[in-house]
Design an enzyme around this catalytic site. Structure first.
Site, short mmCIF file in Angstrom:
data_model
loop_
_atom_site.label_atom_id
_atom_site.label_comp_id
_atom_site.label_asym_id
_atom_site.label_seq_id
_atom_site.Cartn_x
_atom_site.Cartn_y
_atom_site.Cartn_z
N GLU A 54 0.86 -1.18 0.00
CA GLU A 54 0.00 0.00 0.00
C GLU A 54 0.90 1.23 0.00
OE1 GLU A 54 -3.70 1.97 2.49
OE2 GLU A 54 -2.00 1.17 3.62
N GLU A 83 -10.01 11.42 7.81
CA GLU A 83 -10.01 10.03 8.27
C GLU A 83 -8.69 9.62 8.92
OE1 GLU A 83 -11.93 6.98 6.26
OE2 GLU A 83 -13.48 8.24 5.37
N HIS A 107 -12.53 5.14 8.32
CA HIS A 107 -11.62 5.06 9.46
C HIS A 107 -12.13 5.94 10.60
CE1 HIS A 107 -9.30 3.85 5.99
NE2 HIS A 107 -8.47 3.22 6.80
N LYS A 147 -13.50 -1.78 3.55
CA LYS A 147 -12.61 -1.73 4.71
C LYS A 147 -13.17 -0.77 5.77
CE LYS A 147 -7.99 -0.04 5.99
NZ LYS A 147 -6.85 0.77 5.51
N ARG A 149 -5.76 -8.11 14.14
CA ARG A 149 -4.88 -8.14 12.97
C ARG A 149 -4.36 -9.54 12.65
NH1 ARG A 149 -3.49 -3.02 11.34
NH2 ARG A 149 -3.89 -1.31 12.80
#
Length: 251
Positions: A47, A87, A144, A171, A214
């Protein structure tokens, strides 16, 4: 069972969660170092957090990192993200300029997935989805919350809205204030897996309390987890080497 999204040779939503390593350097020298670290780390996709990068809005500036990723990490899908200050990101940018930047990067032909923030509005998301799909690029809708963990129904509504707007991946990241907040996030993830499986789902509870979220994605249904090879881009991210061991032990 969630739908599988294939990007290059990576099947997102199938098997153990895929490890994404964020690149959050501010200059090209830092990015070259990060790329070298990633080449020796367990990683399924990268990313690029463009909001950390100096002058990312300049086409001549951003083409160098994008080209480097293609040349050095050619087998890894590239997710391009501008995380705005709204965010919890590093860039303050209005919606028009945000949209124009994402469209330009899509048109470069050098990315495989683009992140678009739901908070920018349905019109923006639809515009990005259309352009990305026309270019053969997948879209990750995102939301987020760096302050707290919303109620389960609130998170689900946002994720389902992203699906309705045509996002290929959806997400949601939250900040827990208690252990039960982490349970809320995991319960939400499982409900998405069981009842709203139109797309792969990516969720995480950030910070120290949320670390468990995670590593247990395969159990509850989160398809991607973010690990580090150097700098972290969000609180609670684990080194990719250790993260890989955890994921394999739970598979």
């Amino acid at each position: 069972m969630n739908k599988v999204v294939t990007v290059k040779n990576i099947k997102i939503g199938e098997g153990i969660p895929k490890i994404a390593i964020p690149i959050s350097d501010s200059d090209y020298a830092g990015i070259k170092k990060s790329v070298n670290l990633i080449m020796n780390s367990p990683c399924d996709l990268i990313e690029w957090r463009g909001d950390f990068y100096n002058d990312v809005t300049d086409p001549e500036v951003r083409i160098k990192p994008l080209t480097l990723f293609r040349n050095q990490l050619w087998n890894l899908p590239v997710l391009f993200t501008i995380r705005t200050d709204v965010e919890g990101g590093m860039m303050e940018i209005d919606t028009k300029d945000y949209t124009d930047l994402l469209l330009a990067v899509i048109d470069s032909g050098l990315i495989d997935i683009v992140d678009v923030e739901l908070s920018r509005g349905e019109k923006t998301v639809r515009t990005i989805v259309q352009a990305a799909h026309d270019a053969g690029v997948k879209v990750m809708g995102s939301r987020h919350n760096f302050k707290n963990t919303p109620d389960k129904d609130v998170i689900i509504r946002s994720l389902v809205k992203m699906q309705e707007l045509g996002c290929d991946l959806v997400k949601y990241a939250v900040m827990p204030q208690s252990e039960r907040d982490v349970l809320t996030l995991l319960d939400t993830t499982l409900t998405m897996k069981e009842e709203y499986s139109d797309t792969p789902v990516v969720t995480m509870s950030m910070g120290h309390l949320g670390v468990v979220s995670r590593i247990c994605g395969q159990v509850f249904g989160s398809a991607i987890t973010f690990g580090t090879a150097g700098k972290a881009s969000a609180p609670g991210q684990l080194p990719a080497n250790g993260l890989s061991i955890f994921l394999k032990s739970l598979s």
